[in-house]
Write an enzyme that holds these catalytic residues in place. Structure first.
Site, mmCIF file in Angstrom:
data_model
loop_
_atom_site.group_PDB
_atom_site.id
_atom_site.type_symbol
_atom_site.label_atom_id
_atom_site.label_comp_id
_atom_site.label_asym_id
_atom_site.label_seq_id
_atom_site.Cartn_x
_atom_site.Cartn_y
_atom_site.Cartn_z
ATOM 1 N N CYS A 118 0.872 -1.395 -0.072
ATOM 2 C CA CYS A 118 -0.009 0.034 -0.075
ATOM 3 C C CYS A 118 0.855 1.213 -0.046
ATOM 4 C CB CYS A 118 -0.820 0.127 1.296
ATOM 5 S SG CYS A 118 -1.972 -1.356 1.136
ATOM 6 N N HIS A 127 -3.362 7.265 2.572
ATOM 7 C CA HIS A 127 -3.789 5.911 1.803
ATOM 8 C C HIS A 127 -5.206 5.516 2.566
ATOM 9 C CE1 HIS A 127 -4.113 1.993 0.877
ATOM 10 N NE2 HIS A 127 -3.710 1.329 2.063
ATOM 11 N N ASN A 149 -9.787 -0.114 -0.452
ATOM 12 C CA ASN A 149 -8.511 -0.197 -0.265
ATOM 13 C C ASN A 149 -7.881 -0.493 -1.640
ATOM 14 O OD1 ASN A 149 -5.787 -0.135 0.082
ATOM 15 N ND2 ASN A 149 -6.037 -1.157 2.155
HETATM 16 O O1 UT7 Z 1 -3.979 -1.171 3.724
HETATM 17 C C1 UT7 Z 1 -2.922 -1.899 4.494
HETATM 18 C C2 UT7 Z 1 -3.161 -1.523 5.809
HETATM 19 N N1 UT7 Z 1 -4.259 -2.386 6.294
HETATM 20 C C3 UT7 Z 1 -5.118 -1.687 7.018
HETATM 21 O O2 UT7 Z 1 -4.747 -0.565 7.664
HETATM 22 C C4 UT7 Z 1 -6.325 -2.581 7.637
HETATM 23 C C5 UT7 Z 1 -6.119 -2.145 9.164
HETATM 24 N N2 UT7 Z 1 -7.354 -3.152 10.040
HETATM 25 C C6 UT7 Z 1 -8.793 -2.585 9.710
HETATM 26 O O3 UT7 Z 1 -8.921 -1.891 8.988
HETATM 27 C C7 UT7 Z 1 -9.804 -3.146 10.639
HETATM 28 O O4 UT7 Z 1 -9.103 -3.972 11.556
HETATM 29 C C8 UT7 Z 1 -10.721 -4.243 10.083
HETATM 30 C C9 UT7 Z 1 -11.697 -3.453 9.090
HETATM 31 C C10 UT7 Z 1 -9.761 -5.383 9.032
HETATM 32 C C11 UT7 Z 1 -11.446 -5.196 11.072
HETATM 33 O O5 UT7 Z 1 -12.297 -4.187 11.837
HETATM 34 P P1 UT7 Z 1 -12.076 -4.687 13.397
HETATM 35 O O6 UT7 Z 1 -13.053 -3.674 14.269
HETATM 36 O O7 UT7 Z 1 -10.708 -4.287 13.935
HETATM 37 O O8 UT7 Z 1 -12.738 -6.023 13.573
HETATM 38 P P2 UT7 Z 1 -12.322 -7.301 14.050
HETATM 39 O O9 UT7 Z 1 -11.297 -7.717 13.055
HETATM 40 O O10 UT7 Z 1 -11.783 -7.079 15.291
HETATM 41 O O11 UT7 Z 1 -13.484 -8.217 14.000
HETATM 42 C C12 UT7 Z 1 -14.819 -7.736 14.899
HETATM 43 C C13 UT7 Z 1 -15.667 -8.908 14.659
HETATM 44 C C14 UT7 Z 1 -15.240 -10.494 14.801
HETATM 45 O O12 UT7 Z 1 -16.401 -11.066 15.302
HETATM 46 P P3 UT7 Z 1 -16.299 -11.357 16.808
HETATM 47 O O13 UT7 Z 1 -14.977 -12.252 17.010
HETATM 48 O O14 UT7 Z 1 -16.242 -10.235 17.515
HETATM 49 O O15 UT7 Z 1 -17.404 -12.141 16.833
HETATM 50 C C15 UT7 Z 1 -15.202 -10.781 13.502
HETATM 51 O O16 UT7 Z 1 -15.309 -12.065 13.128
HETATM 52 O O17 UT7 Z 1 -16.301 -8.722 13.282
HETATM 53 C C16 UT7 Z 1 -16.277 -10.069 12.634
HETATM 54 N N3 UT7 Z 1 -15.991 -9.565 11.321
HETATM 55 C C17 UT7 Z 1 -17.048 -9.212 10.379
HETATM 56 N N4 UT7 Z 1 -18.463 -9.433 10.616
HETATM 57 C C18 UT7 Z 1 -19.109 -9.010 9.516
HETATM 58 C C19 UT7 Z 1 -14.920 -9.714 10.559
HETATM 59 N N5 UT7 Z 1 -14.954 -9.305 9.286
HETATM 60 C C20 UT7 Z 1 -16.317 -9.267 9.027
HETATM 61 C C21 UT7 Z 1 -17.279 -8.953 8.122
HETATM 62 N N6 UT7 Z 1 -18.673 -9.037 8.215
HETATM 63 N N7 UT7 Z 1 -16.825 -8.792 6.711
#
Ligand code: UT7
Length: 324
Positions: free
Chosen positions: A113, A251, A281
Site C-alpha cells: 500500500c 492511504h 483499499n
Molecule cells: O492497507 C494496509 C493496511 N491495512 C489496514 O490498515 C487495515 C487495518 N485493519 C482494519 O481496517 C480493521 O481491523 C478491519 C476493518 C480489518 C477489521 O475491523 P475490526 O474492528 O478490527 O474488527 P475485528 O477484526 O476485531 O472483528 C470484529 C468482529 C469479529 O467477530 P467477533 O469475533 O467479535 O464475533 C469478526 O469475526 O467482526 C467480525 N467480522 C465481520 N463481521 C461481518 C470480521 N469481518 C467481518 C465482516 N462482516 N466482513
C-alpha cells in the site's frame, strides 16, 4: 534547486462496481458492518484487464493532462504488488504500450500500500540527481486477484484501481519538498500474500491458499501509530506544522484510521481527502487515485501544500510533502 514538480495526474478504476450488498450474497457480512467498521460502500473489480491495463489507462490520462510528449518520458516507475507477470515489470509494459522513450529505465517497486510513495521517492531521486528529466510514476493494484473471496475479514476491504503522475525536474519552490520511506520486515506476517510460484523457504505458508492474509486488528493499531509518526517526520523535515497543510491525502484503508489521524492533526474535514467509500483499499492505487480526484474536483490550487502518508505490507510506510 531542482525539484520534482507534478505536471499532470490521471487515474483509472474498472467499470464493474461491487457493492457491500453484493458481498452480502457472497460471504457472511452486512452492508452495515462494512460501512461502520471501514467506511467502504463499494469497490471496483477488474474483470477483463489486469494491472497493466489499469496502469496504462491511468498513465495515458496523466500524460494527456500534463501535455508532455510520451517520447520525453525518460523514467517509468510503477508501484505494484500485483503485476501480471513476475517479469517483465509492469513499467516495461507501460513503456511499450504508451510509446515512452525506448531505452529509458522502467521498473516496478514492491511496497504494497506504500507502493506509490516509494515509486515517487525513487523517481524524485533520479530527477534531483540528473538521472531523468521527466518521469511517469504510477501506483496500481488488482487485489481482487489475490483476496480470498470466501474470507469476509479481507475480501470486503479491497478493490482495484490505478493512479499516475507526470513529474518534471524544475528549479524553484514548487514540487516535492520532502519524501520519506521506511520498512520493517520483522512485521511481515501482519499482512502478506504468498507467491503463486512457491518458494521453498515458505512452503508452509504457500501450502495455505495463496491469498492475502491480514491480522486486521493489529495492523490497524500499528497503522495509526506509524502513520502519525510519519506525519510528524514529514512536517518537521519540511519546516511545517499541520496548519500549513492545504490538503491531506492519506492511504485509503479505513475511515476510522483516517479520522483518527485527522483528529490528531487537528484538520478540518475539507482538508482531508477520503474516497474509500467508492473504491475500498486499492493498495498502491489509493493515493494517486485520490490525488487525481482531488485535482479534477478543483480541490488543489497553485501553491497548496499537500501531505501524503501511507502504510502497508512489508511492513512499509512513507510520506511526501508537495507544494503544488
Ligand atoms: O492497507 C494496509 C493496511 N491495512 C489496514 O490498515 C487495515 C487495518 N485493519 C482494519 O481496517 C480493521 O481491523 C478491519 C476493518 C480489518 C477489521 O475491523 P475490526 O474492528 O478490527 O474488527 P475485528 O477484526 O476485531 O472483528 C470484529 C468482529 C469479529 O467477530 P467477533 O469475533 O467479535 O464475533 C469478526 O469475526 O467482526 C467480525 N467480522 C465481520 N463481521 C461481518 C470480521 N469481518 C467481518 C465482516 N462482516 N466482513
Amino acid at each position: 534547486m531542482l525539484r520534482s514538480r507534478v505536471l499532470g495526474t490521471g487515474s483509472y478504476a474498472p467499470k464493474k462496481v461491487v457493492t457491500n450488498f453484493d458481498l452480502e450474497g457472497i460471504v457472511d457480512t452486512t452492508d452495515a458492518w462494512i460501512a461502520t467498521r471501514t467506511g467502504i460502500r463499494e469497490r471496483r473489480v477488474s474483470v477483463t484487464g489486469g494491472a497493466t491495463q489499469m496502469a496504462v489507462k491511468a498513465g495515458k490520462a496523466a500524460l494527456k493532462s500534463s501535455d508532455v510528449n510520451p517520447k520525453d518520458i525518460d523514467l517509468i516507475v510503477v508501484g505494484t504488488v500485483t503485476p501480471e507477470m513476475t517479469f517483465p515489470s509492469t513499467a516495461c509494459f507501460v513503456q511499450a504500450e504508451l510509446g515512452l522513450c525506448p531505452g529509458a529505465p522502467a521498473f516496478d517497486v514492491s511496497a504494497a500500500c506504500s507502493g506509490f510513495l516509494f515509486a515517487l521517492d525513487a523517481a524524485d531521486r533520479y530527477i534531483r540527481t540528473g538521472g531523468a528529466k521527466k518521469a511517469l510514476v504510477i501506483g496500481v493494484d488488482q487485489f481482487s486477484r489475490i483476496v480470498d473471496w470466501s474470507d469476509r475479514a479481507t475480501c470486503v476491504l479491497f478493490g482495484d484501481g490505478a493512479g499516475a503522475v507526470v513529474l518534471s525536474g524544475e528549479k524553484g519552490n514548487h514540487g516535492l519538498l520532502s519524501s520519506h520511506t521506511h520498512s520493517d520486515g520483522r512485521g511481515w506476517e501482519m499482512l502478506y500474500a504468498p507467491s503463486p510460484v512457491q518458494p521453498s523457504r515458505f512452503e508452509e505458508k504457500c501450502a495455505e491458499k495463496p491469498y492475502l492474509k491480514m491480522n486486521g486488528n493489529e495492523t490497524f493499531k500499528i497503522a495509526v501509530r506509524t502513520m502519525e509518526e510519519a506525519v510528524k517526520e514529514a512536517l518537521a523535515s519540511s519546516g511545517l506544522d499541520s496548519d500549513d497543510i492545504s490538503l491531506f491525502i492519506p492511504h485509503q484503508a479505513n475511515m476510522r484510521i483516517i479520522k483518527a489521524m485527522k483528529e490528531r492533526m487537528n484538520l478540518p474535514d475539507e482538508k482531508v481527502v477520503m474516497n474509500l467509500e467508492k473504491y475500498g483499499n486499492t493498495s498502491a492505487g489509493s493515493i494517486p487515485l485520490a490525488l487525481d480526484e482531488a485535482v479534477k474536483g478543483g480541490r488543489v490550487k497553485k501553491g497548496d501544500i499537500i501531505l501524503f502518508v501511507a502504510f502497508g505490507g512489508g511492513l512499509t510506510w512513507a510520506s511526501a510533502v508537495l507544494r503544488w
